[in-house]
Motif scaffolding. Structure first.
Motif, PDB file in Angstrom:
ATOM      1  N   LYS A 185       8.740  -4.790  -0.171  1.00  0.00           N
ATOM      2  CA  LYS A 185       7.285  -4.781  -0.312  1.00  0.00           C
ATOM      3  C   LYS A 185       6.829  -6.030  -1.044  1.00  0.00           C
ATOM      4  O   LYS A 185       7.465  -6.484  -1.979  1.00  0.00           O
ATOM      5  CB  LYS A 185       6.816  -3.559  -1.088  1.00  0.00           C
ATOM      6  CG  LYS A 185       6.968  -2.271  -0.325  1.00  0.00           C
ATOM      7  CD  LYS A 185       6.334  -1.149  -1.109  1.00  0.00           C
ATOM      8  CE  LYS A 185       6.387   0.112  -0.273  1.00  0.00           C
ATOM      9  NZ  LYS A 185       5.706   1.218  -0.921  1.00  0.00           N
ATOM     10  N   SER A 186       5.704  -6.571  -0.613  1.00  0.00           N
ATOM     11  CA  SER A 186       5.168  -7.742  -1.311  1.00  0.00           C
ATOM     12  C   SER A 186       4.415  -7.269  -2.555  1.00  0.00           C
ATOM     13  O   SER A 186       3.927  -6.157  -2.630  1.00  0.00           O
ATOM     14  CB  SER A 186       4.241  -8.535  -0.392  1.00  0.00           C
ATOM     15  OG  SER A 186       3.085  -7.783  -0.096  1.00  0.00           O
ATOM     16  N   PHE A 187       4.374  -8.129  -3.524  1.00  0.00           N
ATOM     17  CA  PHE A 187       3.710  -7.829  -4.783  1.00  0.00           C
ATOM     18  C   PHE A 187       2.580  -8.819  -4.965  1.00  0.00           C
ATOM     19  O   PHE A 187       2.771 -10.013  -4.780  1.00  0.00           O
ATOM     20  CB  PHE A 187       4.705  -7.946  -5.945  1.00  0.00           C
ATOM     21  CG  PHE A 187       4.065  -7.752  -7.286  1.00  0.00           C
ATOM     22  CD1 PHE A 187       3.805  -6.477  -7.754  1.00  0.00           C
ATOM     23  CD2 PHE A 187       3.713  -8.833  -8.069  1.00  0.00           C
ATOM     24  CE1 PHE A 187       3.206  -6.287  -9.000  1.00  0.00           C
ATOM     25  CE2 PHE A 187       3.119  -8.658  -9.306  1.00  0.00           C
ATOM     26  CZ  PHE A 187       2.866  -7.375  -9.773  1.00  0.00           C
ATOM     27  N   GLU A 188       1.421  -8.314  -5.312  1.00  0.00           N
ATOM     28  CA  GLU A 188       0.280  -9.194  -5.533  1.00  0.00           C
ATOM     29  C   GLU A 188      -0.237  -8.972  -6.945  1.00  0.00           C
ATOM     30  O   GLU A 188      -0.539  -7.842  -7.331  1.00  0.00           O
ATOM     31  CB  GLU A 188      -0.820  -8.896  -4.510  1.00  0.00           C
ATOM     32  CG  GLU A 188      -1.890  -9.955  -4.476  1.00  0.00           C
ATOM     33  CD  GLU A 188      -2.836  -9.768  -3.302  1.00  0.00           C
ATOM     34  OE1 GLU A 188      -4.042  -9.867  -3.545  1.00  0.00           O
ATOM     35  OE2 GLU A 188      -2.365  -9.515  -2.196  1.00  0.00           O
TER      36      GLU A 188
END
Length: 108
Positions: free
Chosen positions: A2-5
């Motif tokens: 999962k990408s983290f922002e």
């Protein structure tokens, strides 16, 4: 994966508070309003130029207020705003953490 922002507000807050001297200036002002020279004398190794720059930045951010008293000579005091006083629990937690985990004079 999962990408983290990163939250932009959190990033801006950490950016501001991690600037050298900002948290320490807030800590000094938690005791009450202070004049420039009083703040400077509380923080050794802090130059007047850097203190002036940080105070201006913090005033722009609404963390401190600068009050000019039209006396002779003119008296200027710096104090925390509500926004600045709201940092007290955060600095208190850093203080508690440092008491438990940081050794004075330790290199790491």
């Amino acid at each position: 994966m999962k990408s983290f922002e990163m939250c932009p507000r959190f990033e801006k807050a950490v950016d501001l508070l991690s600037k050298r001297w900002v948290a320490l200036i807030v800590f000094v002002l938690m005791q009450g309003p202070r004049r420039f020279g009083e703040i400077e004398s509380c923080l050794s190794n802090l130059s007047g130029k850097v203190l002036s720059d940080r105070l201006k930045e913090m005033e722009t951010e609404g963390i401190i207020q600068r009050t000019v008293y039209p006396e002779i000579p003119v008296r200027i005091e710096y104090s925390l705003t509500d926004k600045g006083r709201a940092l007290a629990p955060i600095l208190g937690e850093i203080g508690a953490w440092s008491t438990e985990w940081i050794e004075v004079g330790a290199s790491g």
